[in-house]
Write a protein that holds these residues in place. Structure first.
Motif, short mmCIF file in Angstrom:
data_model
loop_
_atom_site.label_atom_id
_atom_site.label_comp_id
_atom_site.label_asym_id
_atom_site.label_seq_id
_atom_site.Cartn_x
_atom_site.Cartn_y
_atom_site.Cartn_z
N ILE A 115 71.08 -48.57 81.07
CA ILE A 115 71.98 -48.38 79.96
C ILE A 115 72.98 -49.75 80.15
O ILE A 115 73.43 -50.15 79.29
N VAL B 284 75.78 -35.21 79.38
CA VAL B 284 75.15 -33.78 79.08
C VAL B 284 76.22 -32.94 78.33
O VAL B 284 76.10 -31.75 78.47
N ILE C 3 75.23 -28.91 77.62
CA ILE C 3 75.73 -27.63 78.44
C ILE C 3 77.00 -27.22 77.93
O ILE C 3 77.70 -26.33 78.54
N PRO D 114 72.41 -40.76 73.91
CA PRO D 114 71.89 -42.31 74.08
C PRO D 114 72.93 -43.06 73.04
O PRO D 114 73.31 -42.70 72.05
N ILE D 115 72.87 -44.29 73.33
CA ILE D 115 74.22 -45.43 72.80
C ILE D 115 73.37 -45.63 71.62
O ILE D 115 72.19 -46.06 71.57
N SER E 189 72.41 -26.99 83.83
CA SER E 189 73.18 -28.17 83.46
C SER E 189 72.73 -29.25 84.33
O SER E 189 72.60 -30.45 83.70
N ALA F 142 69.28 -30.43 82.51
CA ALA F 142 69.67 -31.08 81.42
C ALA F 142 70.28 -32.70 81.70
O ALA F 142 69.70 -33.45 81.23
N HIS F 143 71.05 -32.72 82.78
CA HIS F 143 71.47 -34.06 83.09
C HIS F 143 70.57 -34.75 83.48
O HIS F 143 70.28 -36.11 83.19
N GLU F 144 69.51 -34.41 84.33
CA GLU F 144 68.49 -35.38 85.04
C GLU F 144 67.48 -35.65 83.83
O GLU F 144 66.69 -36.47 83.91
N LYS G 195 68.16 -35.88 80.58
CA LYS G 195 68.71 -36.51 79.41
C LYS G 195 68.90 -37.90 79.88
O LYS G 195 68.89 -39.02 79.22
N THR G 196 69.19 -38.28 81.27
CA THR G 196 69.39 -39.65 81.87
C THR G 196 68.25 -40.73 81.32
O THR G 196 68.59 -41.65 80.63
N ALA H 12 67.97 -40.81 77.68
CA ALA H 12 69.20 -41.83 77.11
C ALA H 12 69.04 -43.16 77.05
O ALA H 12 69.21 -43.96 76.31
N ALA H 13 68.30 -43.60 78.36
CA ALA H 13 67.94 -45.23 78.63
C ALA H 13 67.02 -45.43 77.59
O ALA H 13 67.01 -46.66 76.86
N GLN I 83 65.97 -44.32 74.68
CA GLN I 83 66.38 -44.26 73.23
C GLN I 83 67.46 -45.22 72.92
O GLN I 83 67.43 -46.05 71.93
N GLY I 84 68.27 -45.71 74.01
CA GLY I 84 69.21 -46.90 74.00
C GLY I 84 68.36 -48.10 73.76
O GLY I 84 68.76 -49.15 72.81
N ARG J 209 60.34 -51.23 80.43
CA ARG J 209 61.00 -50.62 81.25
C ARG J 209 61.23 -49.09 80.75
O ARG J 209 61.73 -48.28 81.63
N ARG K 132 60.64 -45.36 82.66
CA ARG K 132 61.87 -44.28 82.73
C ARG K 132 60.97 -43.06 82.28
O ARG K 132 61.14 -42.08 82.56
N LYS L 6 72.92 -40.93 98.35
CA LYS L 6 73.33 -42.25 97.40
C LYS L 6 74.32 -43.05 98.56
O LYS L 6 75.27 -42.57 98.85
N ARG M 235 70.30 -47.72 96.38
CA ARG M 235 70.31 -48.09 95.38
C ARG M 235 69.07 -48.73 94.89
O ARG M 235 68.55 -49.33 95.59
#
Lengths: 127, 495
Positions: free
Chosen positions: A13, A83, A87, A106-107, B274, B277-279, B281-282, B285-286, B288-289, B312, B316, B446, B451
Motif C-alpha cells: 500500500i 474494514v 463490519i 482499496p485506493i 471482523s 474480514a480485515h485479514e 481485505k488487506t 486492497a493491496a 486492487q491498489g 507482488r 499477496r 509484532k 517485520r
C-alpha cells in the motif's frame, strides 16, 4: 508541491500510494509502524499525513492521531480504513478520531489525489 | 338384583329365643342374610365384627342395655341402620334411642308386615347414606387432586430456571418464581404489590404498550436487557398478554431467560468475523491498489514497474489463498467434519518427509538441522496428513523466525505413554506477553524483528487444534532474542 507522510504497515500500500502521489509531483516519506511514523512527522514536518487504521498494531492509527493532536500537531490527517464498511462500522470526524477525512481501501488513484488536493487547499486557504 | 350377589345383612339382638328364630326365618325368607345374638354382649361383639346393614336391638336384656349395644355399634359403624325394639315403649326411650343414633323404634309385639316394612325403610335409608357418603368422598378426592395439581404446577414453575412473572393490568404482582426475582434483581416483593417501580424500563414500556391497546393481540413482545454491566447478566424478557374469558385484558405474563452465554458467543463470533474480514481485505486492497495504478493511464507506469506490481500482487493472492485454506481447515476441525484416515503413524517418517518438503526454505536461509530421534520410536494412531501439517507449521515457523544460518534442533523420544517432540530454533524469540497470545487466531507477534515475515496468523492455532484433537498437549518456551522451543506430547495408546 507538498511533503506527504504515509504511515501504513502494508509495504504494498505504501508503494502504491507513493507512486500515485509522486506522479502528481509531491514528495513522500513513509513509515510502516506508528512509532516510526511519529518520528518522521516530528523530524520532517510534512504538509499532510496519510495514516492507516493499523488494527494489528498495539498502538493503532487512531492512537497515533490522538497523540499528534495532543502534542498540538495540527497537520491534516487523511485516514485509510479497510474494514469499516465490511463490519458495519462508520467513522465520523469526532474527538475520538481527530482526522480530517477518510479513504476507504482499496485506493483508487483519482479519489486519493482528489482528497489529498482538497485537504492541501484547505490548509492553503487558512494561511 | 344385587341380592343374588350380596344380600343385605341384618343383625338381631334379643334374649327371647322364639322371637330370634321367628324373625330370622321371616327375614331370611325375604332374602336377607341374618345373624343373631342372644344377649347384649354377644350383640356388641357381632355388631362390631363386621358392618351390618341393619341391626334390630331389643331394649331390655338381662346383661347389657339395648341402648348401650346401639351406642357401641354406632361407634364402630355409624352407617349401620339400628332399630330399637321394645315392649316397654315410652316417649323418653324413643327420644333417647334416636338421639343415640337409632333410625327408628319398633314397638313389640310387631307383625311380620310391620317388621318387613321397617327393615325396607331402613335399607332405603342406608342406601341413601352410602350414596351420599360416596359422593362426598369423591368430591373430597377431587378437591385433593386439584390441590395437589396446583401444588405440582407451583413446584414446577418455581423450579424452572427461566423467570416467570405474572402481573395484572394494574401492574400488581399476581405470580412469580424466584428466578424472576433473581434476574430482575428484585428483593422483598409480595403477591398483590405494585411492581411499577421495580421493573426495568424496557419491560415497563412493553407492558404500557400492551395495556394501552384497545384490543388484545395475542402477540409476544420481547426485549433484551443488560441487568449487570459488562455483559455479566443479559436477559431476554418475553411479555405476552393474558386475556379474560370475555376477551378483555387480565394481565401480562413475563418470561425471563438468561441469554448471557448466548450473547457472549455472539460477540466472539462477530469479533472473529471482523478479524477475518480485515485479514481478507488487506491483501485484496493491496492487489486492487496495484491494478488501479496499472489501469490508470494518467500515472504512466512503465512496463517494468507494471510487471513488478503484478508479481507482488501474485504474492499477496497466494497469501490470501493460504489464509482461505487455513480458515477452511479450522472450521472443518471445529465442526469435526474433517474426514480422518487413522492409521499407525511413524513420527520419524513424518518428521523426515516434512524436512524434505521444506528443504528449499531451509537451504535458502542456510539453516542447520540437527535431529535427535530415538530409535524404534512407537507409532501413534493418527491421520498422517494432520501430523505432517502439524510438523510443517512448526518447522516452517522455526525457519521463518530464525536468523540467517541459524539452527533448528528436533528431538523426539518416548516419555511414558507419550511420544515427546521438541522443536527448537535459534531465532528471534518472543516476549512473555506475545507468548500468552500465541495460539489465538490471527495473532502474530509484532515487533521490530518480525517485520517482513509473512503468515496467516492461523498456523499455530491449527497446530493447537490438531494436538488437542489427539488428546495431546503443546507447550512453548521462549527467550526474546535467543529462540523458541515448542514441546508436543502425543499419546501412544489411543483409539
Amino acid at each position: 508541491m507538498a511533503l506527504i507522510a504515509i504511515i501504513d504497515d502494508d509495504p504494498d500500500i505504501l508503494d502504491a500510494s507513493s507512486l500515485v502521489l509522486k506522479s502528481k509531483g509531491h514528495d513522500v516519506v513513509t513509515a510502516t509502524n506508528p512509532k516510526d511514523g511519529l518520528k518522521i512527522i516530528t523530524e520532517r514536518k510534512p504538509n499532510l499525513i496519510i495514516l492507516d487504521v493499523m488494527m494489528d498494531e498495539p498502538d493503532d492509527g487512531f492512537f497515533l492521531a490522538q497523540k499528534l493532536r495532543r502534542e498540538n500537531i495540527q497537520t491534516p490527517i487523511l485516514m485509510y480504513t479497510s474494514v469499516s464498511k465490511a463490519i458495519g462500522m462508520d467513522f465520523n470526524k469526532s474527538e475520538m478520531v481527530p482526522v480530517d477525512d477518510f479513504v476507504e481501501k482499496p485506493i483508487s488513484p483519482d479519489e486519493l489525489v482528489a482528497k489529498v488536493e482538497a485537504l492541501l487547499n484547505k490548509v492553503e486557504e487558512k494561511r | 338384583m344385587s341380592d343374588e350377589v350380596k344380600k343385605d345383612c341384618i343383625l338381631i339382638v334379643d334374649d327371647e329365643k322364639g322371637l330370634r328364630i321367628g324373625t330370622q326365618r321371616l327375614l331370611e325368607d325375604e332374602g336377607y342374610e341374618v345373624e343373631t345374638a342372644d344377649c347384649g354382649e354377644e350383640g356388641i361383639r357381632l355388631g362390631k365384627s363386621k358392618e351390618f346393614d341393619i341391626a334390630v336391638i331389643d331394649l331390655r336384656m338381662p346383661d347389657i342395655d339395648g341402648l348401650e349395644v346401639l351406642k357401641e355399634i354406632k361407634n364402630t359403624f355409624p352407617n349401620t341402620i339400628c332399630f330399637i325394639a321394645t315392649a316397654y315403649a315410652s316417649y323418653e326411650t324413643a327420644i333417647q334411642s334416636t338421639r343415640l343414633g337409632a333410625f327408628s323404634y319398633i314397638p313389640k309385639p310387631f307383625t311380620p308386615e310391620e317388621l318387613i316394612y321397617q327393615v325396607e325403610l331402613g335399607i332405603k335409608q342406608r342406601k341413601l347414606i352410602l350414596e351420599a357418603l360416596k359422593l362426598k368422598q369423591e368430591r373430597e378426592e377431587q378437591l385433593l387432586e386439584l390441590a395437589s395439581e396446583k401444588s405440582r404446577l407451583n413446584t414446577i414453575i418455581k423450579a424452572i430456571s427461566d423467570g416467570v412473572l405474572v402481573i395484572n393490568k394494574n401492574i400488581e404482582l399476581v405470580y412469580f418464581n424466584y428466578a424472576a426475582l433473581r434476574f430482575l434483581n428484585i428483593q422483598d416483593v409480595k403477591i398483590g404489590q405494585s411492581v411499577v417501580e421495580k421493573l426495568p424500563p424496557e419491560i415497563s414500556e412493553i407492558i404500557d404498550k400492551i395495556i394501552a391497546k384497545e384490543k388484545i393481540l395475542l402477540k409476544t413482545y420481547t426485549t433484551q436487557i443488560e441487568i449487570l454491566p459488562n455483559n455479566e447478566l443479559i436477559i431476554e424478557a418475553a411479555c405476552t398478554p393474558v386475556p379474560n374469558p370475555d376477551g378483555s385484558l387480565a394481565g401480562v405474563v413475563i418470561i425471563l431467560s438468561n441469554i448471557t452465554q448466548f450473547k457472549k458467543i455472539e460477540q466472539i463470533k462477530s469479533q472473529f468475523v471482523s478479524m477475518v474480514a480485515h485479514e481478507l481485505k488487506t491483501p485484496l486492497a493491496a492487489v486492487q491498489g496495484f491494478i488501479n495504478i496499472i489501469l490508470n493511464d494518467s500515472l504512466g507506469v512503465d512496463r517494468e514497474k507494471q510487471k513488478e506490481y503484478l508479481s507482488r500482487s501474485t504474492v499477496r493472492l497466494k497469501s490470501l489463498t493460504d489464509l482461505v485454506n487455513d480458515l477452511l481447515d479450522i472450521s472443518r476441525m471445529e465442526l469435526k467434519t474433517k474426514q480422518r484416515e487413522i492409521e499407525d503413524v511413524d513420527i520419524t517418517e513424518a518428521l523426515k518427509s516434512t524436512l524434505q518438503f521444506l528443504e528449499f526454505e531451509i537451504k535458502k536461509k542456510e539453516i542447520l538441522i540437527d535431529t535427535h530421534i530415538e530409535e524404534n520410536l512407537p507409532t501413534i494412531k493418527a491421520d498422517v496428513s494432520e501430523i505432517t501439517r502439524l510438523f510443517t507449521n512448526l518447522i516452517s515457523n522455526a525457519i521463518k523466525y530464525n536468523k540467517e544460518s541459524g539452527s533448528i534442533y528436533i528431538i523426539a523420544h518416548q516419555e511414558n505413554n507419550y511420544v515427546c517432540i521438541k522443536i527448537r530454533d535459534t531465532g528471534i524469540g518472543m516476549k512473555p506477553e506475545e507468548k500468552d497470545r500465541l495460539f489465538s487466531e490471527f495473532y502474530r507477534a509484532k515487533n521490530e524483528k518480525t517485520r517482513g515475515i509473512s503468515g496467516t496468523g492461523l498456523g499455530l492455532s491449527i497446530v493447537k487444534k490438531i494436538v488437542e484433537s489427539y488428546y495431546g498437549k503443546i507447550e512453548v518456551e521462549s527467550v526474546f532474542g535467543y529462540g523458541t522451543t515448542f514441546t508436543i506430547h502425543l499419546p501412544i495408546n489411543q483409539n
